[in-house]
Write an enzyme that holds these catalytic residues in place. Structure first.
Site, PDB file in Angstrom:
ATOM      1  CG  HIS A 267      -1.638   0.288   1.088  1.00  0.00           C
ATOM      2  ND1 HIS A 267      -2.478   1.796   0.027  1.00  0.00           N
ATOM      3  CD2 HIS A 267      -2.699   1.182   2.270  1.00  0.00           C
ATOM      4  CE1 HIS A 267      -3.389   2.845   0.440  1.00  0.00           C
ATOM      5  NE2 HIS A 267      -3.960   2.024   2.099  1.00  0.00           N
ATOM      6  CG  HIS A 309      -3.935   0.417  -8.188  1.00  0.00           C
ATOM      7  ND1 HIS A 309      -5.214   0.793  -7.949  1.00  0.00           N
ATOM      8  CD2 HIS A 309      -3.435   1.608  -7.451  1.00  0.00           C
ATOM      9  CE1 HIS A 309      -5.760   1.430  -6.977  1.00  0.00           C
ATOM     10  NE2 HIS A 309      -5.011   1.898  -6.248  1.00  0.00           N
ATOM     11  CG  ASP A 369       3.283   4.494  -4.198  1.00  0.00           C
ATOM     12  OD1 ASP A 369       2.169   3.314  -3.772  1.00  0.00           O
ATOM     13  OD2 ASP A 369       2.953   5.139  -3.437  1.00  0.00           O
TER      14      ASP A 369
HETATM   15  C1  SDX Z   1      -1.593   1.841  -3.517  1.00  0.00           C
HETATM   16  O1  SDX Z   1      -5.482   1.156  -3.375  1.00  0.00           O
HETATM   17  C2  SDX Z   1      -5.600   2.655  -3.055  1.00  0.00           C
HETATM   18  O2  SDX Z   1      -6.107   2.549  -3.858  1.00  0.00           O
HETATM   19  C3  SDX Z   1      -4.097   2.101  -2.942  1.00  0.00           C
HETATM   20  C4  SDX Z   1      -3.414   3.523  -3.621  1.00  0.00           C
HETATM   21  C5  SDX Z   1      -4.109   4.667  -2.992  1.00  0.00           C
HETATM   22  O3  SDX Z   1      -3.865   5.761  -2.962  1.00  0.00           O
HETATM   23  O4  SDX Z   1      -4.876   4.449  -1.621  1.00  0.00           O
HETATM   24  O5  SDX Z   1      -4.016   3.736  -4.580  1.00  0.00           O
HETATM   25  C6  SDX Z   1      -2.422   3.467  -2.585  1.00  0.00           C
HETATM   26  O6  SDX Z   1      -1.183   1.383  -2.508  1.00  0.00           O
HETATM   27  C7  SDX Z   1      -0.797   2.179  -4.356  1.00  0.00           C
HETATM   28  C8  SDX Z   1       0.122   0.805  -4.945  1.00  0.00           C
HETATM   29  C9  SDX Z   1       1.533   0.698  -4.601  1.00  0.00           C
HETATM   30  N1  SDX Z   1       1.443  -0.379  -4.177  1.00  0.00           N
HETATM   31  C10 SDX Z   1       3.081  -0.816  -4.604  1.00  0.00           C
HETATM   32  O7  SDX Z   1       2.942  -0.483  -6.054  1.00  0.00           O
HETATM   33  C11 SDX Z   1       3.180  -3.411  -4.591  1.00  0.00           C
HETATM   34  C12 SDX Z   1       3.231  -3.621  -6.394  1.00  0.00           C
HETATM   35  N2  SDX Z   1       1.998  -3.891  -6.440  1.00  0.00           N
HETATM   36  C13 SDX Z   1       1.141  -4.835  -6.163  1.00  0.00           C
HETATM   37  O8  SDX Z   1       1.807  -5.644  -5.070  1.00  0.00           O
HETATM   38  C14 SDX Z   1      -0.501  -5.157  -6.282  1.00  0.00           C
HETATM   39  O9  SDX Z   1      -0.466  -4.359  -7.654  1.00  0.00           O
HETATM   40  C15 SDX Z   1      -1.303  -4.033  -5.809  1.00  0.00           C
HETATM   41  C16 SDX Z   1      -1.137  -5.034  -4.045  1.00  0.00           C
HETATM   42  C17 SDX Z   1      -0.943  -3.183  -5.627  1.00  0.00           C
HETATM   43  C18 SDX Z   1      -2.651  -5.126  -6.623  1.00  0.00           C
HETATM   44  O10 SDX Z   1      -2.880  -6.059  -5.717  1.00  0.00           O
HETATM   45  P1  SDX Z   1      -4.101  -6.965  -6.639  1.00  0.00           P
HETATM   46  O11 SDX Z   1      -5.147  -5.891  -7.188  1.00  0.00           O
HETATM   47  O12 SDX Z   1      -4.769  -7.826  -5.268  1.00  0.00           O
HETATM   48  O13 SDX Z   1      -3.644  -7.617  -8.085  1.00  0.00           O
HETATM   49  P2  SDX Z   1      -2.939  -9.621  -7.237  1.00  0.00           P
HETATM   50  O14 SDX Z   1      -2.138  -9.489  -6.524  1.00  0.00           O
HETATM   51  O15 SDX Z   1      -4.241 -10.175  -7.338  1.00  0.00           O
HETATM   52  O16 SDX Z   1      -2.078  -9.945  -9.475  1.00  0.00           O
HETATM   53  C19 SDX Z   1      -2.430  -9.712  -9.750  1.00  0.00           C
HETATM   54  C20 SDX Z   1      -1.628 -10.877 -10.886  1.00  0.00           C
HETATM   55  C21 SDX Z   1      -0.625 -11.870 -10.225  1.00  0.00           C
HETATM   56  O17 SDX Z   1       0.020 -12.416 -11.005  1.00  0.00           O
HETATM   57  P3  SDX Z   1      -1.790 -13.996 -12.147  1.00  0.00           P
HETATM   58  O18 SDX Z   1      -1.665 -14.487 -10.544  1.00  0.00           O
HETATM   59  O19 SDX Z   1      -2.281 -13.487 -12.092  1.00  0.00           O
HETATM   60  O20 SDX Z   1      -0.726 -14.894 -12.635  1.00  0.00           O
HETATM   61  O21 SDX Z   1      -0.842  -9.388 -11.439  1.00  0.00           O
HETATM   62  C22 SDX Z   1       0.355  -9.770 -10.324  1.00  0.00           C
HETATM   63  C23 SDX Z   1       0.216 -11.124  -9.202  1.00  0.00           C
HETATM   64  O22 SDX Z   1       1.400 -11.413  -9.358  1.00  0.00           O
HETATM   65  N3  SDX Z   1       1.227  -8.721  -9.904  1.00  0.00           N
HETATM   66  C24 SDX Z   1       1.949  -8.529 -10.068  1.00  0.00           C
HETATM   67  C25 SDX Z   1       2.988  -7.467  -9.746  1.00  0.00           C
HETATM   68  N4  SDX Z   1       0.927  -6.579  -9.277  1.00  0.00           N
HETATM   69  C26 SDX Z   1       0.675  -7.676  -9.859  1.00  0.00           C
HETATM   70  N5  SDX Z   1       3.317  -9.169 -10.877  1.00  0.00           N
HETATM   71  C27 SDX Z   1       4.150  -7.816 -10.695  1.00  0.00           C
HETATM   72  N6  SDX Z   1       4.634  -6.871 -10.121  1.00  0.00           N
HETATM   73  C28 SDX Z   1       4.202  -6.323 -10.150  1.00  0.00           C
HETATM   74  N7  SDX Z   1       3.781  -5.129  -8.560  1.00  0.00           N
END
Ligand code: SDX
Length: 434
Positions: A267, A309, A369
């Site tokens: 997050h 996201h 971010d």
């Molecule tokens: C913020 O919610 C908000 O509004 C948050 C925010 C706010 O203003 O409050 O916008 C702020 O928190 C932004 C997000 C910051 N986090 C990151 O940058 C961390 C890296 N991102 C991830 O961990 C992820 O993308 C999330 C947590 C942001 C979202 O996760 P989801 O929606 O639960 O998606 P998921 O984990 O189910 O991923 C779907 C697929 C998966 O692959 P498959 O199982 O389909 O094969 O996408 C892949 C994941 O493995 N994936 C990634 C990835 N993010 C998702 N693979 C590699 N790198 C990534 N960053």
């Protein structure tokens, strides 16, 4: 909200249940399932809330497919270009843009609430010097409840407004003092002659032994970044604040819980994690593709931090704006070689990832971010302060969402149920018979 209905049929009994289908101002229609358990005896199951609306709200609207973000109906692009963080705070809290007089009054109120109670200074010295500033902020914000008993009747709209003003005003002081304590520097008191972000930079970087004037360029860039981080619908930390407040807990405790939730690298902690990732890439000397491949490898828990996201499946409008600020700031400043190198790596990584099928198929784009950390570094802000600034910016969002919830007549304590999969009805075996 107009209502149609959807009918759910239980195939095992043939029983039918008609549920209201709520139509929002904009966004997906929403099935009101609150009668489902009573009517059908079933719960719904949605860990991570992929398809669940936890509340109705008039504050912030997101459209993840179109990359739309609006505060009280105003597009983020217009607010970023024409407004200020304190004006956005007024807009979020009061659901209207202020007149010139109202804005001046609000700015004066905030300016005159920036000081902390002197006894609060001792809270900082209770931490180890190497404490993470987020740990300090969680503790100090929670402790504010011990100082404001006189205005904590959450049913009283005036108490809610003064609490909002106190939190918006004091977060920069708490944030800056968390940094000053962790770096062994003396606390710098707020200066009522300075603007909101100028004052924060002053408390962060001024020294008693010499003159300091915050760069107007940096103060303006920081103000923009605070606008972009102010609120974001029902994200994890905002949902935490709502759930904590639903027990009628005091707002300082609820915001402290929101800060704790924001700290996670999935997050708000992602901005710090992005820089650490870019530095790891630069220090490794390995090609970018190595890291992109690692991010795709299910056996490797490495992720491209700053990518992906839950809601934005096209682009994060904030990332687009922050990317522009990043380029402009690094061009306008004599940024160090390392900062330029980090920006180059970030841009190269963005290009490689956005051409890679894995990211395109999963709609993984840079989020808010991905670039913010580079800007903070260019401002001389250390990595462990990045999420503290995110928390400072998001405080108005948390407290506005809190105010909206507790103002609703008859709101209920949040109490989700579960799908139980553990053992049941076991016989206890005395220890000497096991
Ligand atoms: C913020 O919610 C908000 O509004 C948050 C925010 C706010 O203003 O409050 O916008 C702020 O928190 C932004 C997000 C910051 N986090 C990151 O940058 C961390 C890296 N991102 C991830 O961990 C992820 O993308 C999330 C947590 C942001 C979202 O996760 P989801 O929606 O639960 O998606 P998921 O984990 O189910 O991923 C779907 C697929 C998966 O692959 P498959 O199982 O389909 O094969 O996408 C892949 C994941 O493995 N994936 C990634 C990835 N993010 C998702 N693979 C590699 N790198 C990534 N960053």
């Amino acid at each position: 909200m107009t209502t149609d209905t959807v009918t759910i049929i239980d195939d095992s009994t043939g029983k039918k249940v008609q549920l209201p289908l709520l139509t929002p101002t904009s966004g997906p229609k929403t099935i009101d399932i609150s009668a489902l358990y009573k009517e059908l005896g079933y719960f719904t199951y949605d860990p991570g809330f992929m398809s669940t609306a936890s509340c109705s709200s008039k504050i912030t609207f997101l459209d993840g497919n179109k990359g739309v973000l609006q505060y009280r109906g105003y597009p983020i692009e217009q607010l970023a270009a024409q407004s200020s963080y304190l004006e956005v705070c007024y807009l979020l809290m009061n659901d209207k843009l202020p007149s010139k007089t109202e804005l001046a009054e609000f700015e004066s109120i905030i300016t005159n609430h920036t000081m902390l109670h002197e006894a609060l200074k001792r809270f900082f010295s209770g931490f180890r010097r190497d404490a993470h500033p987020m740990a300090i902020m969680v503790g100090v914000v929670g402790a504010l409840a011990a100082f404001y008993h006189d205005h904590m009747d959450i049913r009283n709209p005036e108490h809610r407004m003064i609490t909002a003003q106190r939190l918006v005003a004091k977060m920069p002081t708490i944030a800056a003092w968390s940094y000053r304590y962790a770096t062994g520097k003396p606390f710098i008191y707020p200066d009522n002659n300075l603007g909101y972000t100028e004052n924060f930079l002053h408390m962060m970087f001024a020294m008693p032994s010499e003159d300091y004037k915050a760069s107007p360029l940096l103060a303006k860039a920081l103000d923009l970044i605070l606008i972009l981080h102010a609120d974001h619908e029902q994200n994890a930390s905002t949902s935490t604040v709502r759930l904590a407040s639903s027990s009628d807990a005091n707002p300082f405790a609820a915001v402290a819980a929101g800060i704790a939730a924001l700290w996670g690298p999935a997050h708000g902690g992602a901005n710090e994690a992005v820089i650490r990732m870019l530095m790891e890439i630069n220090d490794s000397g390995k090609p970018l593709q190595t890291f992109v491949d690692r991010a795709k490898d299910k056996n490797d828990d490495f992720r491209l931090m700053g990518f992906g996201h839950r809601v934005y499946k096209n682009f994060d409008p904030r990332a687009t704006l922050i990317r522009q600020i990043c380029h402009q700031l690094l061009n306008d400043m004599e940024s160090t070689g390392e900062q330029k190198k980090l920006l180059e790596t970030a841009m190269a990584l963005e290009k490689v990832a956005l051409e890679d099928d894995y990211f395109v198929q999963r709609k993984l784009y840079p989020n808010v971010d991905f670039y913010s950390g580079i800007i903070f570094l260019a401002m001389g802000i250390p990595m462990n302060m990045f999420t503290v600034i995110f928390a400072m910016a998001r405080t108005i969002g948390w407290i506005t969402q809190w105010n909206e919830m507790v103002s609703e007549p008859g709101y209920k304590i949040g109490r989700p149920r579960q799908l139980y999969t553990g053992p049941i009805d076991l016989e206890y075996i005395p220890v000497d018979k096991r």
